[in-house]
Design an enzyme around this catalytic site. Structure first.
Site, PDB file in Angstrom:
ATOM      1  N   ARG A  25      -3.901   3.967  -1.272  1.00  0.00           N
ATOM      2  CA  ARG A  25      -2.756   5.074  -1.601  1.00  0.00           C
ATOM      3  C   ARG A  25      -3.073   6.214  -1.836  1.00  0.00           C
ATOM      4  NH1 ARG A  25       2.873   3.804  -2.590  1.00  0.00           N
ATOM      5  NH2 ARG A  25       3.105   4.274  -5.105  1.00  0.00           N
ATOM      6  N   ILE A  51       7.660   8.747  -3.082  1.00  0.00           N
ATOM      7  CA  ILE A  51       6.302   7.623  -2.789  1.00  0.00           C
ATOM      8  C   ILE A  51       7.094   6.139  -2.925  1.00  0.00           C
ATOM      9  CG2 ILE A  51       4.865   8.482  -3.934  1.00  0.00           C
ATOM     10  CD1 ILE A  51       2.883   6.597  -1.588  1.00  0.00           C
ATOM     11  N   SER A  52       7.634   5.163  -2.404  1.00  0.00           N
ATOM     12  CA  SER A  52       7.475   4.041  -3.191  1.00  0.00           C
ATOM     13  C   SER A  52       6.927   3.041  -4.051  1.00  0.00           C
ATOM     14  CB  SER A  52       9.019   3.024  -1.797  1.00  0.00           C
ATOM     15  OG  SER A  52       9.747   4.110  -1.232  1.00  0.00           O
ATOM     16  N   GLN A  53       7.459   2.596  -4.985  1.00  0.00           N
ATOM     17  CA  GLN A  53       6.528   1.408  -5.735  1.00  0.00           C
ATOM     18  C   GLN A  53       5.618   0.702  -4.841  1.00  0.00           C
ATOM     19  OE1 GLN A  53       9.194  -1.400  -7.010  1.00  0.00           O
ATOM     20  NE2 GLN A  53       7.960  -1.891  -9.181  1.00  0.00           N
ATOM     21  N   PRO A  54       5.152   0.178  -4.883  1.00  0.00           N
ATOM     22  CA  PRO A  54       3.522  -1.154  -4.222  1.00  0.00           C
ATOM     23  C   PRO A  54       4.747  -1.580  -3.721  1.00  0.00           C
ATOM     24  CG  PRO A  54       2.094   0.771  -5.550  1.00  0.00           C
ATOM     25  CD  PRO A  54       3.877   0.441  -5.742  1.00  0.00           C
TER      26      PRO A  54
END
Ligand code: SAH
Length: 203
Positions: A25, A51-54
């Site tokens: 990431r 960028i979205s949360q994992p």
């Protein structure tokens, strides 16, 4: 990240957990955010996008129910991180981004990292991507006011659509499955995404 944020919160698909462990990431975030790359949150990228949360990446990917031989459409390329995760779990990934600058940066990054089954296309993803349909899965990584009508048309029978739907500031994540009688919808969880902007989305 995988153990504490994903497995502990109920992500069960081992293939998804494996892909989340493999994709680095920190290579998808800006240099000044590298030390936060594996934190439990979304991070800002260029042009006001995120960028979205994992956990959200893993959950949405799990809801696509991929086995490895699928063709998937992603709407909202952004950094290319979600595309990279999908590319390890499906045969072909078509990813559509409306902003040329973000698409070019993501494409360069994915090429440099040798992802070969990801195709980045600049267009309005609220219309899907007719030229490579039908899809086994469609994943929308921006919040829609309602489900754009082309998605159901471009899905195979039994195909899955994963999409946040709601207001500009908060949404509910849905998994919808194409059946002979229409789209079977399941509510997953509350979420917050940047708006899906386009002809069949927000103005
Ligand atoms: N999946 C991305 C996160 C994307 S954020 C990642 O892993 O980094 C949402 C993205 O959707 C933004 O880049 C935004 O520009 C894009 N977007 C918004 N509306 C769109 C549309 N109609 N078609 C394609 N992309 C769109």
């Amino acid at each position: 990240m995988v153990e504490n944020q994903l497995r502990a919160r109920g992500i069960k698909d081992e293939r998804v957990l494996g892909a989340m462990a493999r994709v680095e990431r920190h290579l998808f975030v800006d240099a000044d955010l590298k030390d936060k790359a594996y934190d439990d949150c979304a991070l800002p990228t260029c042009e006001g996008q995120t960028i979205s949360q994992p956990y959200m990446v893993a959950l949405m990917t799990e809801l696509l129910e991929l086995r490895g031989d699928e063709t998937v459409l992603e709407v909202g390329t952004g950094s290319g991180y979600q595309s990279a995760v999908l590319s390890l779990l499906a045969a072909e990934v078509y990813t559509v981004e409306r902003l040329q600058g973000l698409a070019s940066r993501a494409e360069r990054r994915l090429t440099d990292l040798h992802y070969q089954n990801i195709h980045v296309i600049v267009s309005d993803g609220t219309l899907g991507l007719e030229q490579h349909a039908p899809y086994d899965g469609i994943i929308v990584t921006a919040g829609a006011p309602e489900i754009p009508c082309d998605y159901a048309v471009q899905l195979k029978m039994g195909g899955r659509l994963v999409i946040p739907v709601g207001s500009r500031h908060s949404q509910v994540l849905y998994q919808a499955r194409k059946t002979t009688s229409g789209m079977d919808k399941l509510m997953s969880t509350g979420c917050v995404f940047v708006p899906l902007i386009g002809k069949d989305g927000w103005a």
